[in-house]
Design a protein around this motif. Structure first.
Motif, PDB file in Angstrom:
ATOM      1  N   PHE A  57      -2.275  -0.506 -12.451  1.00 29.99           N
ATOM      2  CA  PHE A  57      -1.605  -1.097 -11.031  1.00 29.99           C
ATOM      3  C   PHE A  57      -2.945  -2.229 -11.128  1.00 29.99           C
ATOM      4  O   PHE A  57      -3.248  -2.031 -11.529  1.00 29.99           O
ATOM      5  CB  PHE A  57      -2.241   0.309  -9.713  1.00 29.99           C
ATOM      6  N   GLY A  58      -2.045  -3.196  -9.905  1.00 28.07           N
ATOM      7  CA  GLY A  58      -3.391  -4.111  -9.360  1.00 28.07           C
ATOM      8  C   GLY A  58      -2.938  -4.283  -7.963  1.00 28.07           C
ATOM      9  O   GLY A  58      -2.714  -3.584  -7.538  1.00 28.07           O
ATOM     10  N   GLU A  59      -3.804  -5.332  -7.531  1.00 30.35           N
ATOM     11  CA  GLU A  59      -3.387  -5.655  -6.604  1.00 30.35           C
ATOM     12  C   GLU A  59      -2.085  -6.229  -5.649  1.00 30.35           C
ATOM     13  O   GLU A  59      -0.739  -6.181  -6.319  1.00 30.35           O
ATOM     14  CB  GLU A  59      -3.951  -7.045  -5.960  1.00 30.35           C
ATOM     15  N   GLU A  60      -1.910  -5.220  -4.575  1.00 32.39           N
ATOM     16  CA  GLU A  60      -0.610  -4.864  -3.864  1.00 32.39           C
ATOM     17  C   GLU A  60       0.234  -4.002  -4.324  1.00 32.39           C
ATOM     18  O   GLU A  60       1.109  -4.341  -3.584  1.00 32.39           O
ATOM     19  CB  GLU A  60       0.170  -6.494  -4.085  1.00 32.39           C
ATOM     20  N   ASP A  61      -0.339  -3.251  -5.020  1.00 30.74           N
ATOM     21  CA  ASP A  61       0.030  -2.215  -5.204  1.00 30.74           C
ATOM     22  C   ASP A  61       0.597  -1.175  -4.542  1.00 30.74           C
ATOM     23  O   ASP A  61      -0.662  -0.672  -3.673  1.00 30.74           O
ATOM     24  CB  ASP A  61      -0.910  -1.172  -6.969  1.00 30.74           C
ATOM     25  N   LEU A  62       1.897  -0.266  -4.953  1.00 30.23           N
ATOM     26  CA  LEU A  62       2.150   0.698  -3.035  1.00 30.23           C
ATOM     27  C   LEU A  62       2.378   1.874  -3.760  1.00 30.23           C
ATOM     28  O   LEU A  62       4.438   1.574  -4.126  1.00 30.23           O
ATOM     29  CB  LEU A  62       2.707  -0.301  -1.835  1.00 30.23           C
ATOM     30  N   VAL A  63       2.623   2.844  -3.600  1.00 34.91           N
ATOM     31  CA  VAL A  63       2.293   3.925  -4.126  1.00 34.91           C
ATOM     32  C   VAL A  63       3.245   4.822  -2.001  1.00 34.91           C
ATOM     33  O   VAL A  63       1.592   5.253  -2.016  1.00 34.91           O
ATOM     34  CB  VAL A  63       1.661   5.018  -5.431  1.00 34.91           C
ATOM     35  N   PRO A  71      -1.951  18.524   1.619  1.00 35.08           N
ATOM     36  CA  PRO A  71      -0.833  18.843   2.281  1.00 35.08           C
ATOM     37  C   PRO A  71      -0.004  17.353   3.155  1.00 35.08           C
ATOM     38  O   PRO A  71       0.758  17.866   3.857  1.00 35.08           O
ATOM     39  CB  PRO A  71      -1.667  19.720   2.992  1.00 35.08           C
ATOM     40  N   GLU A  72      -1.061  16.082   2.982  1.00 33.92           N
ATOM     41  CA  GLU A  72      -0.069  15.117   3.842  1.00 33.92           C
ATOM     42  C   GLU A  72       0.329  13.910   2.982  1.00 33.92           C
ATOM     43  O   GLU A  72       0.549  14.250   1.442  1.00 33.92           O
ATOM     44  CB  GLU A  72      -1.277  13.979   3.735  1.00 33.92           C
ATOM     45  N   TYR A  73       1.284  13.562   3.533  1.00 34.64           N
ATOM     46  CA  TYR A  73       1.878  11.952   2.864  1.00 34.64           C
ATOM     47  C   TYR A  73       1.179  11.327   2.733  1.00 34.64           C
ATOM     48  O   TYR A  73       0.148  10.860   3.976  1.00 34.64           O
ATOM     49  CB  TYR A  73       3.318  12.032   3.741  1.00 34.64           C
ATOM     50  N   GLU A  74       0.976  10.186   1.363  1.00 35.27           N
ATOM     51  CA  GLU A  74      -0.016   9.265   2.219  1.00 35.27           C
ATOM     52  C   GLU A  74       0.642   7.953   0.773  1.00 35.27           C
ATOM     53  O   GLU A  74       1.614   8.608   0.202  1.00 35.27           O
ATOM     54  CB  GLU A  74      -0.843  10.073   0.671  1.00 35.27           C
ATOM     55  N   LEU A  75       0.610   7.471   1.744  1.00 33.87           N
ATOM     56  CA  LEU A  75       0.639   6.004   0.858  1.00 33.87           C
ATOM     57  C   LEU A  75      -0.663   5.261   0.565  1.00 33.87           C
ATOM     58  O   LEU A  75      -1.409   4.676   1.503  1.00 33.87           O
ATOM     59  CB  LEU A  75       1.151   5.112   2.507  1.00 33.87           C
ATOM     60  N   VAL A  76      -0.414   4.817  -0.595  1.00 35.37           N
ATOM     61  CA  VAL A  76      -1.820   3.911  -0.978  1.00 35.37           C
ATOM     62  C   VAL A  76      -1.164   2.772  -1.395  1.00 35.37           C
ATOM     63  O   VAL A  76      -0.606   2.138  -2.005  1.00 35.37           O
ATOM     64  CB  VAL A  76      -2.314   4.526  -2.506  1.00 35.37           C
ATOM     65  N   LEU A  77      -2.413   1.580  -0.721  1.00 35.75           N
ATOM     66  CA  LEU A  77      -1.545   0.244  -0.922  1.00 35.75           C
ATOM     67  C   LEU A  77      -3.377  -0.722  -1.964  1.00 35.75           C
ATOM     68  O   LEU A  77      -4.703  -0.537  -1.105  1.00 35.75           O
ATOM     69  CB  LEU A  77      -1.564  -0.769   0.072  1.00 35.75           C
ATOM     70  N   VAL A  78      -3.590  -0.857  -2.893  1.00 36.31           N
ATOM     71  CA  VAL A  78      -4.201  -1.208  -3.347  1.00 36.31           C
ATOM     72  C   VAL A  78      -4.484  -2.867  -3.547  1.00 36.31           C
ATOM     73  O   VAL A  78      -3.292  -3.700  -2.924  1.00 36.31           O
ATOM     74  CB  VAL A  78      -3.947  -1.182  -4.839  1.00 36.31           C
ATOM     75  N   THR A  79      -5.291  -3.466  -2.228  1.00 31.69           N
ATOM     76  CA  THR A  79      -5.591  -4.344  -1.931  1.00 31.69           C
ATOM     77  C   THR A  79      -6.728  -5.065  -3.049  1.00 31.69           C
ATOM     78  O   THR A  79      -6.643  -6.522  -3.133  1.00 31.69           O
ATOM     79  CB  THR A  79      -6.075  -5.132  -0.757  1.00 31.69           C
ATOM     80  N   ARG A  80      -7.497  -4.048  -4.096  1.00 33.44           N
ATOM     81  CA  ARG A  80      -8.172  -4.965  -4.839  1.00 33.44           C
ATOM     82  C   ARG A  80      -8.918  -4.009  -5.875  1.00 33.44           C
ATOM     83  O   ARG A  80      -9.601  -3.045  -5.094  1.00 33.44           O
ATOM     84  CB  ARG A  80      -9.564  -5.805  -4.257  1.00 33.44           C
ATOM     85  N   SER A  81      -8.387  -4.023  -6.969  1.00 34.60           N
ATOM     86  CA  SER A  81      -9.141  -3.133  -8.444  1.00 34.60           C
ATOM     87  C   SER A  81      -7.991  -3.400  -9.116  1.00 34.60           C
ATOM     88  O   SER A  81      -6.954  -3.837  -8.995  1.00 34.60           O
ATOM     89  CB  SER A  81      -8.690  -1.851  -8.648  1.00 34.60           C
ATOM     90  N   THR A  82      -8.330  -3.219 -10.566  1.00 32.42           N
ATOM     91  CA  THR A  82      -7.043  -2.585 -11.290  1.00 32.42           C
ATOM     92  C   THR A  82      -7.151  -1.443 -12.212  1.00 32.42           C
ATOM     93  O   THR A  82      -8.587  -0.953 -11.634  1.00 32.42           O
ATOM     94  CB  THR A  82      -6.575  -4.142 -12.621  1.00 32.42           C
ATOM     95  N   GLY A  83      -6.294  -1.003 -12.766  1.00 29.12           N
ATOM     96  CA  GLY A  83      -6.116  -0.106 -13.361  1.00 29.12           C
ATOM     97  C   GLY A  83      -5.247   0.868 -13.643  1.00 29.12           C
ATOM     98  O   GLY A  83      -4.044   0.508 -13.253  1.00 29.12           O
ATOM     99  N   ARG A  84      -5.510   2.098 -13.869  1.00 35.23           N
ATOM    100  CA  ARG A  84      -4.035   2.777 -14.615  1.00 35.23           C
ATOM    101  C   ARG A  84      -3.898   4.105 -13.119  1.00 35.23           C
ATOM    102  O   ARG A  84      -5.016   4.256 -12.463  1.00 35.23           O
ATOM    103  CB  ARG A  84      -4.467   4.056 -15.409  1.00 35.23           C
ATOM    104  N   ARG A  85      -3.015   4.199 -12.947  1.00 38.03           N
ATOM    105  CA  ARG A  85      -2.757   5.419 -12.193  1.00 38.03           C
ATOM    106  C   ARG A  85      -1.551   6.481 -12.925  1.00 38.03           C
ATOM    107  O   ARG A  85      -0.685   6.362 -13.402  1.00 38.03           O
ATOM    108  CB  ARG A  85      -1.346   5.055 -10.525  1.00 38.03           C
ATOM    109  N   MET A  86      -2.099   7.837 -12.363  1.00 40.20           N
ATOM    110  CA  MET A  86      -1.132   9.037 -12.956  1.00 40.20           C
ATOM    111  C   MET A  86      -0.946   9.818 -11.432  1.00 40.20           C
ATOM    112  O   MET A  86      -1.822  10.213 -10.637  1.00 40.20           O
ATOM    113  CB  MET A  86      -2.115   9.819 -13.803  1.00 40.20           C
ATOM    114  N   VAL A  87       0.020  10.309 -11.161  1.00 39.75           N
ATOM    115  CA  VAL A  87       1.175  10.133 -10.293  1.00 39.75           C
ATOM    116  C   VAL A  87       2.318  11.571 -11.128  1.00 39.75           C
ATOM    117  O   VAL A  87       2.954  11.352 -11.882  1.00 39.75           O
ATOM    118  CB  VAL A  87       2.479   9.576  -9.450  1.00 39.75           C
TER     119      VAL A  87
END
Length: 288
Positions: A57-63, A34-50
């Motif tokens: 996504f990779g490092e510094e990805d921000l959603v 139920p919350e708004y969310e900000l996600v900053l990936v500082t280390r990792s790579t992969g796939r994101r589904m929104v």
């Protein structure tokens, strides 16, 4: 694929939540909250589904995402298999739309932010200079005190409200048609905890409230809350203790028992584990 609802415990003395997600990989399944969310990936790579969007996504990805938008971050195989030599790391901010009271969003200064809130229903991948500036702020927030964090969040709002550097993720059709049916079981469980945390709550008792076997309840609770029932209960108790320490002149032993801890040593241990300081040290910070 059915999304599960997740709830993140929030401290009594904080209006919103900032935490680091650190581990071999990001453990959350396909979920919403139920919350708004900000996600900053500082280390990792992969796939994101929104929503219905699949990206990488990779490092510094921000959603930035609005409430109830289903999402998941899936790490690449080297992280899942423990082959990277380092852990995945992200910084996450959660806040409710009315986290500063219902009247806050009506103030004129929040007018521009309302557009970002609407766009966040799709999920916004933040890019360019805006991303760099927000990421720099978020990386400092875990070590900030309460007022510093609030000021930092307002700075992020200012950047989100003005930016044109973003890509919308979930399609309009998905956002319009998504129907998430949720059980009221979470509401029943959390309401029972909030009414009874000041006494011992055996697992058999809370599992009975949820109409589950104990093992089923423990698995269900950990899957959805991301902590065990005991860890969640202790976080509620410690949060209430912080409230009492700031409001009452009772001694620490009295507060420990009033919050449901059966001995002072356990209270001190759980408090320090969650707050990084003893109750006495916390109380001293309130008069500085």
């Amino acid at each position: 694929m059915k999304a599960t609802e997740h709830r993140i415990p929030k401290d009594f003395d904080k209006s919103f939540t900032v935490f680091r997600e650190v581990g071999a990989y990001f453990p959350c399944p396909w979920h919403y909250h139920p919350e708004y969310e900000l996600v900053l990936v500082t280390r990792s790579t992969g796939r994101r589904m929104v929503g219905d969007h699949i990206g990488y996504f990779g490092e510094e990805d921000l959603v930035f995402m609005a409430p109830r938008l289903p999402h998941v971050w899936v790490n690449d195989a080297p992280y899942l298999n423990g082959e990277t030599g380092h852990q995945a790391d992200a910084i996450v901010i959660h806040f409710m739309e009315d986290f500063l009271g219902e009247a806050f969003n009506a103030v004129p200064e929040m007018e521009m932010m309302k557009t970002a809130f609407q766009l966040a229903k799709h999920g916004m991948e933040i890019k360019g200079n805006t991303r760099s500036r927000i990421n720099a702020i978020m990386k400092k927030m875990p070590d900030m005190n309460g007022m510093q964090r609030l000021s930092a969040l307002f700075s992020i709002f200012d950047l989100l409200a003005a930016t044109t550097e973003y890509e919308l993720l979930a399609s309009p059709a998905f956002v319009e048609n998504v129907q998430l049916t949720t059980s009221n079981r979470f509401g029943i469980i959390t309401d029972y905890i909030m009414r009874n945390f000041d006494r011992d709550i055996p697992l058999t008792e809370i599992a009975g409230v949820a109409n589950m076997a104990v093992t089923t309840f423990c698995n269900y609770f950990k899957e959805h809350q991301r902590v065990t029932f005991i860890e969640y209960l202790n976080s509620v108790r410690v949060g209430h203790a912080c409230k009492l320490l700031s409001e009452k002149d009772h001694n620490i032993a009295e507060i420990a028992y009033e919050c449901g801890f059966n001995n002072l040593a356990n209270f001190n241990r759980q408090f320090k584990k969650l707050k990084g300081m003893t109750p006495s040290e916390y109380k001293r910070t309130l008069v500085l």
